[in-house]
Design a protein around this motif. Structure first.
Motif, short mmCIF file in Angstrom:
data_model
loop_
_atom_site.label_atom_id
_atom_site.label_comp_id
_atom_site.label_asym_id
_atom_site.label_seq_id
_atom_site.Cartn_x
_atom_site.Cartn_y
_atom_site.Cartn_z
N LEU A 185 1.44 9.44 -14.97
CA LEU A 185 0.99 8.76 -13.51
C LEU A 185 2.36 8.04 -13.19
O LEU A 185 2.89 7.32 -14.16
CB LEU A 185 0.04 7.94 -13.84
N TYR A 186 2.75 8.13 -12.00
CA TYR A 186 3.90 7.39 -11.50
C TYR A 186 3.21 6.59 -9.90
O TYR A 186 2.52 7.16 -9.24
CB TYR A 186 5.04 8.54 -10.78
N GLY A 187 3.52 5.51 -10.11
CA GLY A 187 3.04 4.74 -9.16
C GLY A 187 4.14 4.11 -8.34
O GLY A 187 5.08 3.76 -8.74
N PHE A 188 3.48 3.84 -6.90
CA PHE A 188 4.52 3.47 -5.57
C PHE A 188 3.68 2.27 -4.99
O PHE A 188 2.53 2.21 -4.77
CB PHE A 188 4.89 4.44 -5.03
N LEU A 189 4.63 1.50 -4.44
CA LEU A 189 3.94 0.43 -3.41
C LEU A 189 3.25 0.95 -2.44
O LEU A 189 2.12 0.28 -2.00
CB LEU A 189 5.09 -0.75 -3.26
N ASP A 190 3.73 1.85 -1.95
CA ASP A 190 3.18 2.59 -0.49
C ASP A 190 3.55 3.98 -0.67
O ASP A 190 4.09 4.56 -1.42
CB ASP A 190 3.87 1.66 0.63
N LYS A 191 2.91 4.66 0.54
CA LYS A 191 2.94 6.09 0.63
C LYS A 191 4.41 6.50 1.00
O LYS A 191 4.76 7.72 0.64
CB LYS A 191 2.11 6.71 1.87
N SER A 192 4.96 5.79 1.72
CA SER A 192 6.69 6.15 1.97
C SER A 192 7.47 6.46 0.51
O SER A 192 8.25 7.32 0.59
CB SER A 192 7.27 5.22 2.87
N GLU A 193 7.40 5.34 -0.17
CA GLU A 193 7.93 5.47 -1.44
C GLU A 193 7.59 6.63 -2.56
O GLU A 193 8.31 7.51 -2.87
CB GLU A 193 7.94 4.20 -2.38
N ARG A 194 6.31 6.88 -2.26
CA ARG A 194 5.78 8.13 -3.08
C ARG A 194 6.16 9.45 -2.22
O ARG A 194 6.50 10.30 -3.12
CB ARG A 194 4.00 8.04 -2.91
N ASP A 195 6.17 9.57 -1.21
CA ASP A 195 6.28 10.53 -0.46
C ASP A 195 7.76 10.98 -0.73
O ASP A 195 8.21 12.06 -0.76
CB ASP A 195 6.24 10.67 1.03
N TRP A 196 9.01 9.92 -1.12
CA TRP A 196 10.30 10.20 -1.13
C TRP A 196 10.17 10.73 -2.49
O TRP A 196 11.11 11.47 -2.87
CB TRP A 196 10.96 8.88 -0.91
N PHE A 197 9.50 10.17 -3.60
CA PHE A 197 9.42 10.57 -4.81
C PHE A 197 9.27 12.23 -4.89
O PHE A 197 10.00 12.93 -5.54
CB PHE A 197 8.43 10.03 -5.66
N ILE B 229 0.39 -11.06 -13.77
CA ILE B 229 -0.65 -10.63 -14.92
C ILE B 229 -2.17 -10.95 -14.66
O ILE B 229 -2.57 -12.01 -14.26
CB ILE B 229 -0.27 -10.87 -16.30
N GLY B 230 -3.05 -10.03 -14.66
CA GLY B 230 -4.50 -10.32 -14.42
C GLY B 230 -4.99 -10.42 -12.89
O GLY B 230 -6.09 -10.33 -12.77
N GLU B 231 -3.80 -10.14 -12.13
CA GLU B 231 -4.15 -10.21 -10.48
C GLU B 231 -4.39 -8.78 -10.08
O GLU B 231 -4.25 -7.84 -10.90
CB GLU B 231 -3.25 -10.80 -9.85
N ALA B 232 -4.98 -8.61 -8.93
CA ALA B 232 -5.44 -7.55 -8.58
C ALA B 232 -4.26 -6.54 -8.09
O ALA B 232 -3.14 -7.11 -7.46
CB ALA B 232 -6.36 -7.53 -7.19
N VAL B 233 -4.21 -5.42 -8.09
CA VAL B 233 -3.00 -4.49 -7.79
C VAL B 233 -3.66 -3.22 -7.21
O VAL B 233 -4.33 -2.66 -7.55
CB VAL B 233 -2.09 -4.40 -8.90
N ARG B 234 -2.95 -2.50 -6.27
CA ARG B 234 -3.15 -1.24 -5.88
C ARG B 234 -1.78 -0.43 -5.87
O ARG B 234 -0.84 -0.83 -5.28
CB ARG B 234 -3.71 -1.28 -4.55
N LEU B 235 -2.01 0.95 -6.30
CA LEU B 235 -0.64 1.37 -6.66
C LEU B 235 -0.98 3.19 -5.88
O LEU B 235 -2.14 3.58 -6.24
CB LEU B 235 -0.23 1.80 -8.01
N GLU B 236 -0.12 3.48 -4.97
CA GLU B 236 -0.17 5.03 -4.78
C GLU B 236 0.24 5.78 -5.75
O GLU B 236 1.39 5.28 -6.51
CB GLU B 236 0.48 5.26 -3.52
N ILE B 237 -0.41 6.88 -6.23
CA ILE B 237 -0.29 7.54 -7.51
C ILE B 237 0.37 9.06 -7.16
O ILE B 237 -0.37 9.65 -6.24
CB ILE B 237 -1.41 7.37 -8.33
N GLU B 238 1.10 9.53 -7.91
CA GLU B 238 1.49 10.84 -8.14
C GLU B 238 1.62 11.05 -9.47
O GLU B 238 1.71 10.63 -10.42
CB GLU B 238 3.03 10.88 -7.73
#
Length: 204
Positions: free
Chosen positions: A60-72, A41-50
């Protein structure tokens, strides 16, 4: 539409996070895999969003990387697979494992996800097989053999070899993985050679 969020992790729920971007908190639904890999908590985060837009909401649905988002995105093209079920599947299978399960037609692996029964699992692996088969085997079919090596195995030979191993009692995913490694080795491309090499791999 939102494609990516970069901010500070403000709050983590059972299946959601709140990302603070310039003082605005965005509620994002995530898979268990993504939630488990988030910083503190409080740290920087980046999420790929669908982004899903409906008449009554924007989710909004968030994913660690593009491969997870593409599979979604791919999963939710299958009838009966909504956003929640898509996240449930990605919670139990990482993208690489899901690619392998679909290519191997391993419906049991997909059915491990909450909300996925045998019929839906069968529909998922059947409808998506043609879209991911080559991804799981890698560049085997198109590779040129090196001097002294056998020609690359074609899809028919690999499928026959997998079926033969399944008939011998091996799990479909294990059989598929072993045959894929055998095909990549370049030591043989016909069904009998693939079975022999795969059995050697399974025996390790």
């Amino acid at each position: 539409m939102f494609a990516r969020l970069k901010g500070l992790l403000d709050e983590v729920g059972e299946d959601t996070v709140i990302v603070d971007v310039g003082g605005v908190g965005y509620l994002v639904y995530c898979s268990s895999r993504t939630l488990g890999a988030l910083p503190g908590i409080g740290e920087a985060v980046r999420l790929e969003i669908e982004t899903h837009v409906r008449e009554d909401h924007i989710h909004l649905y968030g994913f660690l990387d593009k491969s997870e988002r593409d599979w979604f995105r791919l999963l939710t093209t299958v009838q009966g697979v909504g956003a929640r079920v898509g996240l449930a599947i990605l919670s139990v299978l990482a993208p690489d494992a899901l690619t392998q399960a679909v290519a191997a037609q391993d419906k049991a692996a997909v059915a491990r996800a909450n909300g996925v029964g045998p019929k839906l699992a069968q529909r998922i692996v059947s409808e998506l097989k043609d879209k991911v088969g080559g991804m799981a085997l890698g560049p085997v079919a198109s590779a040129k053999p090196a001097s002294g090596q056998a020609a690359p195995a074609d899809a028919g030979a690999t499928e026959d070899a997998v079926s033969a191993l399944v008939n011998l009692g091996y799990g479909r995913s294990d059989a598929f993985t072993a045959v894929a490694k055998a095909a990549r080795s370049g030591e043989g491309s016909d069904v009998s050679s693939l079975i022999r090499l795969a059995l050697r791999e399974l025996g390790r």
